[in-house]
Design a protein around this motif. Structure first.
Motif, PDB file in Angstrom:
ATOM      1  N   ASP A  11       1.076  -1.342  -0.139  1.00 39.18           N
ATOM      2  CA  ASP A  11      -0.040   0.035  -0.019  1.00 39.18           C
ATOM      3  C   ASP A  11       1.044   1.271   0.131  1.00 39.18           C
ATOM      4  O   ASP A  11       2.107   0.942  -0.023  1.00 39.18           O
ATOM      5  N   VAL A  17       0.504  -6.312   1.121  1.00 38.11           N
ATOM      6  CA  VAL A  17      -0.976  -6.400   1.263  1.00 38.11           C
ATOM      7  C   VAL A  17      -1.201  -7.705   0.245  1.00 38.11           C
ATOM      8  O   VAL A  17       0.134  -7.845  -0.764  1.00 38.11           O
ATOM      9  N   ILE A  33      -8.722  -8.724   1.309  1.00 40.62           N
ATOM     10  CA  ILE A  33      -7.359  -8.388   1.195  1.00 40.62           C
ATOM     11  C   ILE A  33      -6.669  -8.745   2.608  1.00 40.62           C
ATOM     12  O   ILE A  33      -7.189  -8.536   3.547  1.00 40.62           O
ATOM     13  N   ASP A  35      -3.900  -7.634   5.088  1.00 41.37           N
ATOM     14  CA  ASP A  35      -3.227  -6.147   5.730  1.00 41.37           C
ATOM     15  C   ASP A  35      -1.874  -6.716   6.119  1.00 41.37           C
ATOM     16  O   ASP A  35      -2.141  -6.892   7.525  1.00 41.37           O
ATOM     17  N   LEU A  71      -3.551   0.429  -3.488  1.00 46.21           N
ATOM     18  CA  LEU A  71      -2.710  -0.709  -3.439  1.00 46.21           C
ATOM     19  C   LEU A  71      -1.897  -0.665  -4.811  1.00 46.21           C
ATOM     20  O   LEU A  71      -2.494  -0.755  -5.805  1.00 46.21           O
TER      21      LEU A  71
END
Length: 76
Positions: A11, A17, A33, A35, A71
């Motif tokens: 990110d 990610v 997603i 993280d 992203l």
């Protein structure tokens, strides 16, 4: 892009990610997603997708935090 494999990227803060396999990344779709910064899975809505050279920029809206995130995903 295939939805058969996980898709790795970062990110805008540089945290990792991952968009897991089975997520169809298309504008307007909800995807999950992982993280890497928080170590949590997040549900996000895909707002836009743009290709820049060997990178694909995916702008998402994080419904939990109420924030937009960008992203930068690897384009294999």
């Amino acid at each position: 892009m295939s939805d058969a494999f996980a898709w790795d990227g970062t990110d805008t803060t540089g945290e990792s990610v991952e968009i897991g396999k089975g997520n169809l990344v298309r504008t307007g779709r909800d995807i999950e997603i992982f993280d890497g910064g928080s170590g949590e899975y997040r549900d996000v809505t895909v707002e836009s997708i743009r290709r820049y050279g060997s990178t694909v920029e995916v702008e998402v809206y994080d419904t939990e935090s109420g924030e937009y995130r960008t992203l930068e995903m690897e384009d294999d």
